[in-house]
Design an enzyme around this catalytic site. Structure first.
Site, PDB file in Angstrom:
ATOM      1  N   PRO A  56     -21.360 -10.719  16.308  1.00 46.10           N
ATOM      2  CG  PRO A  56     -22.870 -11.866  14.929  1.00 46.10           C
ATOM      3  CD  PRO A  56     -21.842 -12.091  16.003  1.00 46.10           C
ATOM      4  N   GLY A  81       2.234   2.746   4.647  1.00 45.26           N
ATOM      5  CA  GLY A  81       2.612   3.331   5.930  1.00 45.26           C
ATOM      6  C   GLY A  81       4.075   3.709   5.930  1.00 45.26           C
ATOM      7  CE  LYS A 103      -5.842  -4.848   9.790  1.00 52.94           C
ATOM      8  NZ  LYS A 103      -5.127  -3.587  10.114  1.00 52.94           N
ATOM      9  CD  GLN A 131       2.623  -5.608   5.641  1.00 56.03           C
ATOM     10  OE1 GLN A 131       2.076  -6.704   5.588  1.00 56.03           O
ATOM     11  NE2 GLN A 131       1.960  -4.503   5.920  1.00 56.03           N
TER      12      GLN A 131
HETATM   13  O1  C5P Z   1       3.896   0.385   7.216  1.00 53.98           O
HETATM   14  P1  C5P Z   1       3.106  -0.468   6.274  1.00 53.98           P
HETATM   15  O2  C5P Z   1       3.074   0.064   4.852  1.00 53.98           O
HETATM   16  O3  C5P Z   1       3.467  -1.919   6.332  1.00 53.98           O
HETATM   17  O4  C5P Z   1       1.628  -0.310   6.827  1.00 53.98           O
HETATM   18  C1  C5P Z   1       0.559  -1.072   6.360  1.00 53.98           C
HETATM   19  C2  C5P Z   1      -0.675  -0.667   7.088  1.00 53.98           C
HETATM   20  O5  C5P Z   1      -1.764  -1.436   6.621  1.00 53.98           O
HETATM   21  C3  C5P Z   1      -0.628  -0.872   8.591  1.00 53.98           C
HETATM   22  O6  C5P Z   1      -1.311   0.206   9.182  1.00 53.98           O
HETATM   23  C4  C5P Z   1      -1.371  -2.166   8.819  1.00 53.98           C
HETATM   24  O7  C5P Z   1      -2.038  -2.170  10.057  1.00 53.98           O
HETATM   25  C5  C5P Z   1      -2.357  -2.172   7.666  1.00 53.98           C
HETATM   26  N1  C5P Z   1      -2.781  -3.478   7.169  1.00 53.98           N
HETATM   27  C6  C5P Z   1      -1.917  -4.404   6.692  1.00 53.98           C
HETATM   28  N2  C5P Z   1      -2.371  -5.627   6.244  1.00 53.98           N
HETATM   29  C7  C5P Z   1      -3.647  -5.900   6.246  1.00 53.98           C
HETATM   30  C8  C5P Z   1      -4.547  -4.951   6.692  1.00 53.98           C
HETATM   31  C9  C5P Z   1      -4.070  -3.742   7.147  1.00 53.98           C
HETATM   32  O8  C5P Z   1      -0.718  -4.157   6.650  1.00 53.98           O
HETATM   33  N3  C5P Z   1      -4.082  -7.051   5.760  1.00 53.98           N
END
Ligand code: C5P
Length: 223
Positions: free
Chosen positions: A68, A203, A63, A183
């Site tokens: 740049p 995850g 991420k 989330q």
């Molecule tokens: O545990 P979970 O399913 O919420 O994990 C989601 C994964 O995706 C985490 O590793 C998180 O860092 C990553 N991620 C996210 N949202 C984003 C980009 C990456 O949840 N926009």
């Protein structure tokens, strides 16, 4: 039939736990890749572990959100790990995206849109007054302009992204139920594929509790 594609997020600093995740997610029904995020990448033995991993699809979730020059030098600094995919925040700006793409070589460069943990309220708090969907659309246009290889977005915004970005779409924010934790913009695996996601990132719904059972439930859910 084509297999559903999943990146399993190996979010731990514990090598044994990550080994367990990899071992218990081997199966013939799904195409699995492994995503390593900031926790594992910054852990004491994480880098070494990834350098020895063979025959796996790997995703370095760095991420990058920087100027740049720093994005470019970071991509060069991890070149030896030969990631299949690597992330950069689209909010780093067009110049950073273009510069990063120039040096990413065989590693597919993924542009990250607005994090799935944010909603319109949280965007206002950080000073973004445009509607979330509009920002994601603008970001997808930028990713297209910079010729990025893939986009990370919420499964809810796949249709918006698809209007202007024709390559791979990868969606985290996957939940089987309303227990979304941190989330905010989530959908179920089935809904995410239906919307046109190429890859899901999952995850905790896989890695917490009984990994094999969780995977079995996922496979059944997708039937
Ligand atoms: O545990 P979970 O399913 O919420 O994990 C989601 C994964 O995706 C985490 O590793 C998180 O860092 C990553 N991620 C996210 N949202 C984003 C980009 C990456 O949840 N926009």
């Amino acid at each position: 039939m084509k297999k559903n594609k999943i990146f399993v997020a190996c979010d731990s600093k514990n090598i044994q736990k990550v080994k367990e995740i990899i071992q218990k997610t081997q199966n013939s029904k799904l195409k699995i890749g492994y995503k390593f995020g900031l926790e594992f990448l910054n852990s004491k033995n994480g880098r070494k572990f990834i350098s020895k991993l063979k025959n796996k699809i790997t995703f370095g979730d760095y991420k990058l959100a920087d100027i740049p020059n720093t994005c470019v030098s970071t991509i060069k600094a991890v070149r030896d790990l030969k990631f299949n995919y690597l992330t950069i925040h689209i909010s780093s700006g067009l110049n950073a995206l273009k510069a990063a793409k120039k040096v990413s070589g065989k590693t597919k460069l993924i542009g990250v849109t607005i994090l799935t943990s944010l909603d319109n309220k949280s965007l206002k708090e950080i000073g973004f007054n445009k509607d979330l969907n509009n920002i994601v659309l603008e970001q997808a246009k930028l990713a297209n302009k910079a010729k990025l290889d893939a986009i990370v977005c919420s499964p809810k915004e796949v249709n918006i992204v698809k209007k202007v970005f024709k390559k791979e779409i990868i969606t985290p924010g996957i939940r089987f139920n309303s227990n979304a934790g941190d989330q905010k913009r989530t959908l179920t695996p089935k809904q995410a594929y239906k919307n046109g996601s190429d890859w899901l990132v999952i995850g905790r719904p896989i890695t917490e509790g009984n990994i094999k059972n969780n995977l079995r439930n996922l496979i059944n859910h997708l039937k």
